[in-house]
Design an enzyme around this catalytic site. Sequence first.
Site, PDB file in Angstrom:
ATOM      1  N   GLU A 160       0.820  -1.230   0.000  1.00  0.00           N
ATOM      2  CA  GLU A 160       0.000   0.000   0.000  1.00  0.00           C
ATOM      3  C   GLU A 160       0.847   1.270   0.000  1.00  0.00           C
ATOM      4  O   GLU A 160       0.630   2.173   0.794  1.00  0.00           O
ATOM      5  CB  GLU A 160      -0.963  -0.019   1.195  1.00  0.00           C
ATOM      6  CG  GLU A 160      -1.871  -1.240   1.181  1.00  0.00           C
ATOM      7  CD  GLU A 160      -2.837  -1.307   2.374  1.00  0.00           C
ATOM      8  OE1 GLU A 160      -2.720  -0.481   3.297  1.00  0.00           O
ATOM      9  OE2 GLU A 160      -3.698  -2.199   2.368  1.00  0.00           O
ATOM     10  N   ASN A 201       2.067  -4.805  -3.361  1.00  0.00           N
ATOM     11  CA  ASN A 201       0.685  -5.228  -3.089  1.00  0.00           C
ATOM     12  C   ASN A 201      -0.163  -4.022  -2.718  1.00  0.00           C
ATOM     13  O   ASN A 201       0.292  -3.138  -1.994  1.00  0.00           O
ATOM     14  CB  ASN A 201       0.755  -6.211  -1.895  1.00  0.00           C
ATOM     15  CG  ASN A 201      -0.522  -6.946  -1.610  1.00  0.00           C
ATOM     16  OD1 ASN A 201      -1.076  -7.586  -2.504  1.00  0.00           O
ATOM     17  ND2 ASN A 201      -1.003  -6.881  -0.377  1.00  0.00           N
ATOM     18  N   HIS A 237     -10.215  -6.380  -2.252  1.00  0.00           N
ATOM     19  CA  HIS A 237     -11.268  -6.231  -1.236  1.00  0.00           C
ATOM     20  C   HIS A 237     -12.437  -5.563  -1.952  1.00  0.00           C
ATOM     21  O   HIS A 237     -12.461  -4.348  -2.119  1.00  0.00           O
ATOM     22  CB  HIS A 237     -10.762  -5.384  -0.067  1.00  0.00           C
ATOM     23  CG  HIS A 237      -9.690  -6.069   0.723  1.00  0.00           C
ATOM     24  ND1 HIS A 237      -9.918  -7.228   1.438  1.00  0.00           N
ATOM     25  CD2 HIS A 237      -8.377  -5.771   0.902  1.00  0.00           C
ATOM     26  CE1 HIS A 237      -8.792  -7.617   2.026  1.00  0.00           C
ATOM     27  NE2 HIS A 237      -7.842  -6.748   1.712  1.00  0.00           N
ATOM     28  N   GLU A 265      -5.856 -10.875  -1.524  1.00  0.00           N
ATOM     29  CA  GLU A 265      -6.676 -10.717  -0.304  1.00  0.00           C
ATOM     30  C   GLU A 265      -8.162 -10.673  -0.630  1.00  0.00           C
ATOM     31  O   GLU A 265      -8.926  -9.889  -0.051  1.00  0.00           O
ATOM     32  CB  GLU A 265      -6.270  -9.436   0.441  1.00  0.00           C
ATOM     33  CG  GLU A 265      -4.790  -9.375   0.797  1.00  0.00           C
ATOM     34  CD  GLU A 265      -4.400  -8.142   1.613  1.00  0.00           C
ATOM     35  OE1 GLU A 265      -5.300  -7.433   2.120  1.00  0.00           O
ATOM     36  OE2 GLU A 265      -3.190  -7.897   1.739  1.00  0.00           O
ATOM     37  N   ASP A 267     -11.924 -10.624  -0.880  1.00  0.00           N
ATOM     38  CA  ASP A 267     -13.221 -10.818  -0.219  1.00  0.00           C
ATOM     39  C   ASP A 267     -14.226  -9.910  -0.921  1.00  0.00           C
ATOM     40  O   ASP A 267     -13.849  -8.923  -1.550  1.00  0.00           O
ATOM     41  CB  ASP A 267     -13.191 -10.602   1.314  1.00  0.00           C
ATOM     42  CG  ASP A 267     -12.502  -9.333   1.779  1.00  0.00           C
ATOM     43  OD1 ASP A 267     -12.411  -8.363   0.997  1.00  0.00           O
ATOM     44  OD2 ASP A 267     -12.081  -9.297   2.954  1.00  0.00           O
TER      45      ASP A 267
HETATM   46  C1  XIL Z   1      -6.130  -6.740   8.224  1.00  0.00           C
HETATM   47  C2  XIL Z   1      -6.462  -7.942   9.082  1.00  0.00           C
HETATM   48  O1  XIL Z   1      -7.378  -8.750   8.397  1.00  0.00           O
HETATM   49  C3  XIL Z   1      -7.026  -7.512  10.418  1.00  0.00           C
HETATM   50  O2  XIL Z   1      -7.162  -8.627  11.298  1.00  0.00           O
HETATM   51  C4  XIL Z   1      -6.114  -6.480  11.072  1.00  0.00           C
HETATM   52  O3  XIL Z   1      -6.722  -5.993  12.245  1.00  0.00           O
HETATM   53  C5  XIL Z   1      -5.842  -5.338  10.130  1.00  0.00           C
HETATM   54  O4  XIL Z   1      -5.301  -5.829   8.913  1.00  0.00           O
HETATM   55  N1  XIL Z   1      -4.855  -4.904   3.650  1.00  0.00           N
HETATM   56  C6  XIL Z   1      -3.845  -5.704   4.090  1.00  0.00           C
HETATM   57  C7  XIL Z   1      -4.090  -6.639   5.211  1.00  0.00           C
HETATM   58  O5  XIL Z   1      -2.780  -5.738   3.465  1.00  0.00           O
HETATM   59  O6  XIL Z   1      -2.927  -6.854   5.991  1.00  0.00           O
HETATM   60  C8  XIL Z   1      -5.198  -6.168   6.095  1.00  0.00           C
HETATM   61  O7  XIL Z   1      -5.456  -7.173   7.072  1.00  0.00           O
HETATM   62  C9  XIL Z   1      -6.422  -5.880   5.273  1.00  0.00           C
HETATM   63  C10 XIL Z   1      -6.140  -4.787   4.287  1.00  0.00           C
END
Ligand code: XIL
Length: 464
Positions: A160, A201, A237, A265, A267
């Site tokens: 990020e 990422n 996400h 990641e 979802d």
């Molecule tokens: C999130 C986790 O899922 C949570 O449990 C934690 O509190 C915060 O981080 N982007 C990312 C991940 O790269 O590491 C994040 O994970 C979600 C967003």
Amino acid sequence: MYTKDTARLLARLGIVALLAAFGLILTTTPSQAASTLRAAAAEKNIVIGTAVATGPLASETAYRTTVAREFNSLTAENAMKWDTVEPSPNSFNWSGGDAVVNFAAANGQRVYGHTLVWHSQAPSWVQNLPAAELLPAMRNHITKVMQHYSTVDSWDVVNEVIGDNAAYRDSFWYQKLGSSYIAEAFRAARAANPSAKLYINDYNIDGVNAKSTMYYNMIRDLKAQGVPIDGIGFQAHLIVGGVPGDMRANLQRFADLGLDVRITELDIRMQTPSDATKLARQATDYAAVVNACLGVSRCRGITIWGFTDKYSWVPDVFPGQGAALIYDANYQAKPAYTSTLTALGGTPGDPGPGPDPGTGPCRITYRTNDWQGGFTGSVTIANTGTAAISSWSLVWTFPSGQTVSQGWNGTYSQSGTTVTVRNVSYNGSIAPGQSTQTGFNGTWTGSNPAPSAFTLNGTACTLG
Ligand code: XIL
């Protein structure tokens, strides 16, 4: 008597035997259809992963069996982040990440490393370092973490680093070091583990937009300068109904830059409560993401950010939203599970409970008797596999600087925090179902926690 008739009979029998064997092949093939995500993904030669939380991974049977049965790659949801791994300068806590690595080893899974350099979940001691000390601290962190988790073959090196305004994120990294830390992080990572694939990422870069285009230009320039970037992770996400229509094309343009691409990641959240219409749309959306990856030959796979709605970061971070994963909170497969499996080329069926992840080839029982500064350790090695063990070497890492002063029923050696015990002449053989015991005296200061992982002849053991 051997006659022509006998010869003919034998020939006919041979043909019958061949036909029988052929029939066997024909009848067994359909039952081998992939009915789990990992079996289907393996046939496509891609990774299907899940993020895992160490709490339920250690203790919840339904969680463990589903992870073992359905996925061939694990990402630690939090356990390899800086605040967990290096909470104070050059002092490391490997236990959570070790638990993920060991579970993966015991279940034939790969581990994706997440994440080395990020503005979030970075301890305040890092954020408060003067600029001159930040780069050495970053290099040290990258080196130590990658070398400890040496079986992790791909890493999110930076996470990020671009903001939603499509400019460098105005993080403490950027404020103190400018954008140079990005290239420095990749160089340090390549030096730490030259065979690992190094990824960048981010989120909101899944389709073609200003932010993903900023990445495209930045990576093209970094590669031109020789910065070792191997891949880009698209977090994905997403929101139900919101899968970018140009996702495949977007992945492809990065692949054409010479990068591996991954969905890291995934979802797909909705306003809760869920209903059948939203779940059906979500199923279509999951399949669309799988198809975007399958449509790009350099797409290495898809990791879902968890798998059960019981444990998902979404409701905590996006109030009113949730139900973003492929199993419900009771570990029942949702329509999105079936559509993901089907998109991967699998056939829904009863996958059964799958292997019991609690049964690896060996189980270690570690017990101590403590007194101020000293302790006696007792280690039982059980052969839970099917093959006899004829000689053994057991390795563990002490989490808190403990040292072995004297051992018995084994030859002990210690290097740094790593202890190796080899069998002695009378206890090298352990038949399946049998166990042997070894022990030692040791010293500790502060606290005396148990090691989180044990490896017997190079293979991770379960703890019992
Ligand atoms: C999130 C986790 O899922 C949570 O449990 C934690 O509190 C915060 O981080 N982007 C990312 C991940 O790269 O590491 C994040 O994970 C979600 C967003």
